[in-house]
Design an enzyme around this catalytic site. Structure first.
Site, PDB file in Angstrom:
ATOM      1  N   LYS A   1       0.838  -1.184   0.000  1.00  0.00           N
ATOM      2  CA  LYS A   1       0.000   0.000   0.000  1.00  0.00           C
ATOM      3  C   LYS A   1       0.877   1.238   0.000  1.00  0.00           C
ATOM      4  O   LYS A   1       2.005   1.146   0.495  1.00  0.00           O
ATOM      5  CB  LYS A   1      -0.982   0.032   1.175  1.00  0.00           C
ATOM      6  CG  LYS A   1      -0.433  -0.343   2.555  1.00  0.00           C
ATOM      7  CD  LYS A   1       0.743   0.349   3.151  1.00  0.00           C
ATOM      8  CE  LYS A   1       0.706   1.836   3.397  1.00  0.00           C
ATOM      9  NZ  LYS A   1       1.979   2.342   4.022  1.00  0.00           N
TER      10      LYS A   1
ATOM     11  N   TYR B   1      -4.473   3.990   6.415  1.00  0.00           N
ATOM     12  CA  TYR B   1      -4.972   3.025   7.409  1.00  0.00           C
ATOM     13  C   TYR B   1      -6.277   3.524   8.035  1.00  0.00           C
ATOM     14  O   TYR B   1      -7.168   2.734   8.346  1.00  0.00           O
ATOM     15  CB  TYR B   1      -3.941   2.800   8.522  1.00  0.00           C
ATOM     16  CG  TYR B   1      -2.769   1.965   8.103  1.00  0.00           C
ATOM     17  CD1 TYR B   1      -2.810   0.573   8.184  1.00  0.00           C
ATOM     18  CD2 TYR B   1      -1.605   2.546   7.617  1.00  0.00           C
ATOM     19  CE1 TYR B   1      -1.735  -0.205   7.789  1.00  0.00           C
ATOM     20  CE2 TYR B   1      -0.522   1.783   7.218  1.00  0.00           C
ATOM     21  CZ  TYR B   1      -0.592   0.412   7.304  1.00  0.00           C
ATOM     22  OH  TYR B   1       0.468  -0.364   6.911  1.00  0.00           O
TER      23      TYR B   1
END
Ligand code: NAD
Length: 367
Positions: free
Chosen positions: A128, A213
């Protein structure tokens, strides 16, 4: 709220269907991974996890630093043929031991190295953020589809037991209807020369790296896709760390049920937390998405701490590696596929646009 024996049994049942628990026949060999990028994450966090895997093993490394690659190969019993450079990377095509390529490079290199891996006929696990633009994410998905190979994003929290349990509790109404989810993620960035602070390599600041996140958290805790996003940025441009990228960005997402996602992302303070507020209490994780040490509470005022039963699953890193191996074996789609990374990138682009233009952005139905 009382979490008694029944709750613990339910918990164990939920965890037993967690990804990574499917059973496989003896004949299924471990899938071979090539790690691309021997930096803090690829070398420091991922390679040591293969010893905890059931279905995955390290078979190759790709690095610009030959001496480092040779040292790592030696430590892990790999031959010289298992070392690739960025120059001869495409030769992974000829190595049948490599089933999966794990891209652990700076963000701006994710698209290129994932697409080349797909073109070489390999499955891809990409870190990510998936890439630095929606267009790049779409190209990665197209390349994997064309090659008929899997594409998964390194959203490890989906494999972390406390996060999985928090999601289950939210979905089963443990604290009633969700009103809002708050998630704050940040750390105090040290090195002003790091690639994460160079826009060309990172694609953006704290949001691309750590705020993602918080975005993930409000999406997986609500189980919904946002309709709108409203964002504000606060960055001290005199701080040498923030000449090119943002420090703090605050964003609010409106979900179809009426729930609100409220997020904070920063590179100037340490925070790692998720809190879902329901009509009958709250579900809290703190730290929420760290490498280890998660804590989970349910009820009002952190009434009851919930601990996944011992032995209920692998750690998040090994579970993530094995999940893609299992998908490669079974043909199933990963639970965090390229489409999931693309959804985040569409929202991230809208967050930046909202902060820039000072208005709420309505997200398309595909976001
Ligand atoms: P890092 O700087 O420690 O390592 C990056 C690697 O890429 C190094 O081996 C470096 O040599 C190599 N590299 C190749 N070309 C480079 C270039 N032009 N500039 C800089 N480095 C270059 O970074 P990292 O922390 O390992 O992060 C790598 C990726 O992993 C990032 O996308 C990051 O977001 C992701 N990550 C994910 C997690 C997680 O918990 N999922 C944690 C850390 C990092």
């Amino acid at each position: 709220m009382e979490i008694g024996r029944r709750e613990l049994i339910l918990t164990a049942a939920a965890l037993s269907i967690a990804p990574g628990c499917a059973s496989f026949g003896q004949s299924d060999r471990k899938r071979g991974y090539a790690i691309v990028g021997l930096g803090g994450y690829g070398l420091g966090r991922i390679i040591p996890e293969f010893k905890h895997c059931e279905h995955s093993r390290l078979v190759a490394v790709v690095s610009g630093d030959r001496a480092k690659a040779e040292r790592v190969a030696k430590e892990h019993g790999l031959s010289a043929n298992a070392i690739y450079s960025y120059g001869n990377y495409d030769r992974i095509r000829d190595n049948p031991d490599i089933d999966i390529v794990y891209v652990c490079l700076p963000n701006s290199m994710h698209a290129e190295y994932s697409i080349r891996a797909s073109q070489a006929g390999k499955h891809v696990l990409c870190e990510k953020p998936m890439a630095i633009s929606v267009a790049e994410c779409e190209a990665m998905i197209a390349a994997a589809r064309k090659a008929n190979r899997k594409l998964m994003i390194g959203y490890r929290s989906h494999f972390e037991l406390h996060n999985r349990e928090a999601i289950r509790l939210a979905r089963t109404g443990a604290v009633g209807r969700t009103r809002y989810v708050r998630s704050e993620h940040g750390f105090n960035f040290g090195d002003p020369n790091a690639w994460r602070l160079k826009r060309a390599l990172s694609g953006g600041g704290s949001l691309m790296d750590i705020g993602i996140y918080a975005l993930q958290a409000v999406r997986y805790m609500t189980g919904e896709e946002p309709l709108t996003v409203t964002a504000r940025e606060s960055t001290d441009r005199r701080d040498p760390r923030f000449r090119e990228v943002e420090d703090m960005i605050d964003f609010t997402l409106d979900f179809p049920s009426g729930a609100i996602g409220s997020c904070q992302s920063m590179y100037s303070a340490n925070r790692n937390q998720i809190m879902l507020m329901g009509e009958k209490g709250r579900i809290e994780l703190e730290p929420a998405t760290s490498y280890s040490g998660q804590r989970l509470w349910v009820g009002g005022d952190r009434e009851r701490q919930v601990t996944p039963p011992p032995g209920s699953g692998k750690n998040q890193f090994a579970a993530q590696l094995d999940h893609l191996s299992e998908c490669a074996i079974s043909g199933r789609e990963p639970i965090v596929s390229g489409e999931e990374g693309l959804r985040d990138m569409r929202i991230i682009e809208a967050i930046y646009r909202s902060a820039r233009e000072g208005r709420t952005i309505r997200l398309g139905p595909q976001a």
